[in-house]
Design a protein around this motif. Structure first.
Motif, short mmCIF file in Angstrom:
data_model
loop_
_atom_site.label_atom_id
_atom_site.label_comp_id
_atom_site.label_asym_id
_atom_site.label_seq_id
_atom_site.Cartn_x
_atom_site.Cartn_y
_atom_site.Cartn_z
N LYS A 385 5.33 -5.11 73.20
CA LYS A 385 5.10 -6.51 72.81
C LYS A 385 6.33 -7.14 72.16
N GLY A 386 7.37 -6.34 71.99
CA GLY A 386 8.57 -6.87 71.34
C GLY A 386 8.38 -7.08 69.85
N VAL A 387 7.55 -6.21 69.23
CA VAL A 387 7.32 -6.33 67.78
C VAL A 387 7.43 -4.96 67.12
N VAL A 388 7.35 -4.96 65.80
CA VAL A 388 7.17 -3.71 65.06
C VAL A 388 6.01 -3.93 64.11
N THR A 389 5.39 -2.84 63.68
CA THR A 389 4.35 -2.97 62.67
C THR A 389 5.01 -2.85 61.29
N LEU A 390 4.81 -3.89 60.50
CA LEU A 390 5.40 -3.91 59.17
C LEU A 390 4.33 -3.56 58.15
N ARG A 391 4.52 -2.41 57.49
CA ARG A 391 3.53 -1.97 56.51
C ARG A 391 4.12 -2.12 55.10
#
Length: 414
Positions: A385-391
């Motif tokens: 999706k062209g994203v990262v998960t930011l936690r």
RNA sequence: GUGGCUGUAGCUCAGUCGGUUAGAGCAUCGGCUUGUGGUGCCGAGGGUCGGGGGUUCAAAUCCCCUCAGCCACCCCA
């Protein structure tokens, strides 16, 4: 085992201590810079003569505390036990007479062969401030005010006391010495063994004795202030007045003397009772004759040194380590992407750690131990999706952040 | 250089009238949870008892020496 231990009185400076030492040294440096001091460094070893001739043959530092050795040419060298002699040597060697007045800030390790105890090590670190080429009491005032300013910035002023004295000029000191010897001679049978030696070599130091018997005798000794000539008295008067005018509190301590022979006029010491037996935190004085003694042009000087370890002990807590953002590839396939993102963010000014191995759980665990502010989870789904998960590691909240505008999403963690 | 106290796991410490495989907590590692940390549960690894010598059938424990740490004297930052 013995060979795997650090040398007695030395120790490794681990990360936490380094943060604390840096806080102390950087605070000192930044404030000194405001006063116009520039950092210089001298080598940590010199020809033994540099110290032996300047510190005086009566000082314990030279007679029993120096690390002295012959190099392969048979030249006698010594690890520096203090910095002032080296700075004066630097001044002469580099022909810096054209740059007066010279304001020098120094920092670095010093070495003394002493029995270690609280606040005392064989390798320790000092910060140092000196003014060369100013005979005026304004220099004394400035240098002391600088010391006070640094101690204040470190939050130590409430546990520190400025002791002040004058040793007078040569004439006054010679006259005083005669008086002292006369006085102490009457107590020869009562003085401590150490003080009997001092009586011959450096009678002023008897004033400093901690021996109970000596102290009683010292009580009745004549005071320096009584033998000061007009010039010395005027000089001291200006120093005191100047300190008052800039709000630096002091206590006159008539028995304060200096360990090294080269001091004259102003002697001062910021002391504390919070470091066990080691009272001195930042101490120094005027040394107008030193450079000439070393063979340089007649040049006045004044300065102080402070122990970094001692200051650090008083400051107490080390600043927190910087908190990183941690990048976590979910599977092996994402590792190369993770590396690229990590490096991109580092260049953008973020503090970023790339966990080295293990599954997500392990890496998150490590991120937690590293006190991370946030974690970036990079998996197949995200990349598609062209994203990262930011936690957010504080709250546990997760959101998606597009790769193209990652820096903006992370702005609050900078 | 002098004196006092101390030295058992990575850390903090139990364990000495000398007696079988030296313990705990924390930390570490693994599992409960093969894309989710901090609290929980289960389990594992880890010790030349600072080093050397001596006494003894037997020493972490007693004796001597030594090294180191801490504290004080001394000196100083």
């Amino acid at each position: 085992m013995a060979s795997l231990q650090p040398i007695r009185g030395t120790h490794d400076i681990l990360a936490e201590d380094h943060r604390l030492y840096r806080l102390v040294m950087e605070t000192a440096y930044e404030i000194a810079a405001r006063y116009g001091y520039q950092e210089h460094s001298t080598p940590i070893f010199e020809f033994t003569d540099v110290f032996a001739r300047t510190l005086g043959d009566t000082s314990d530092i030279v007679t029993k505390e120096m690390y002295t050795f012959a190099d392969r040419n048979g030249e006698s060298l010594s690890l520096r036990p203090e910095n002032t002699a080296g700075i004066c040597r630097m001044f002469i060697s580099n022909g810096m007479t054209q740059q007066l007045p010279l304001k020098v800030f120094c920092r670095g390790p010093m070495f003394r062969y002493e029995r270690p105890q609280k606040g005392r090590q064989r390798q320790f670190h000092q910060i140092d401030a000196e003014i060369l080429g100013v005979a005026d009491p304004l220099a004394d005032i400035e240098v002391i005010a600088l010391g006070a300013h640094i101690l204040e910035a470190l939050g130590l002023m409430d546990r520190v006391k400025l002791e002040l004295n004058t040793l007078g000029d040569t004439e006054s000191r010679t006259a005083y010495r005669v008086q002292l010897v006369e006085y102490f001679n009457d107590f020869r049978d009562k003085l401590s063994e150490d003080s009997l030696i001092r009586l011959k070599k450096n009678p002023l130091r008897i004033l400093d004795s901690k021996d109970k018997g000596d102290r009683v005798i010292v009580e009745g000794a004549p005071l320096m202030s009584e033998t000061l000539n007009a010039l010395s008295e005027d000089f001291f008067g200006q120093v005191k007045q100047g300190l008052e005018s800039v709000g630096v509190e002091y206590h006159i301590e008539p028995h304060l003397v200096r360990g090294m022979d080269y001091y004259c006029h102003t002697a001062f010491e910021f002391t504390t009772d919070t470091l066990g037996a080691q009272g001195a935190v930042l101490a120094g004085g005027r040394y107008d004759g030193l450079i000439e003694t070393m063979g340089g042009p007649r040049t006045p000087g004044i300065g102080w040194a402070a122990g970094v370890e001692r200051l650090s002990m008083m400051v107490g807590d080390a600043p927190e380590a910087p908190r990183p953002i941690v990048v976590i590839p979910v599977g092996g396939d994402q590792e190369s992407q993770a590396l690229i993102i990590t490096q991109r963010l580092r260049k953008a000014g973020f503090n970023v750690n790339l966990g080295f191995s293990g599954n997500v759980k392990k890496r998150l665990n490590r991120a937690n131990k590293a006190n991370a502010v946030a974690a970036l989870l990079i998996g197949e789904d995200e990349l598609a999706k062209g994203v990262v998960t930011l936690r957010d590691m504080e709250t546990g909240e997760q959101s998606e952040a597009s790769l193209s505008s990652l820096e903006e999403h992370l702005a609050r963690y900078r």
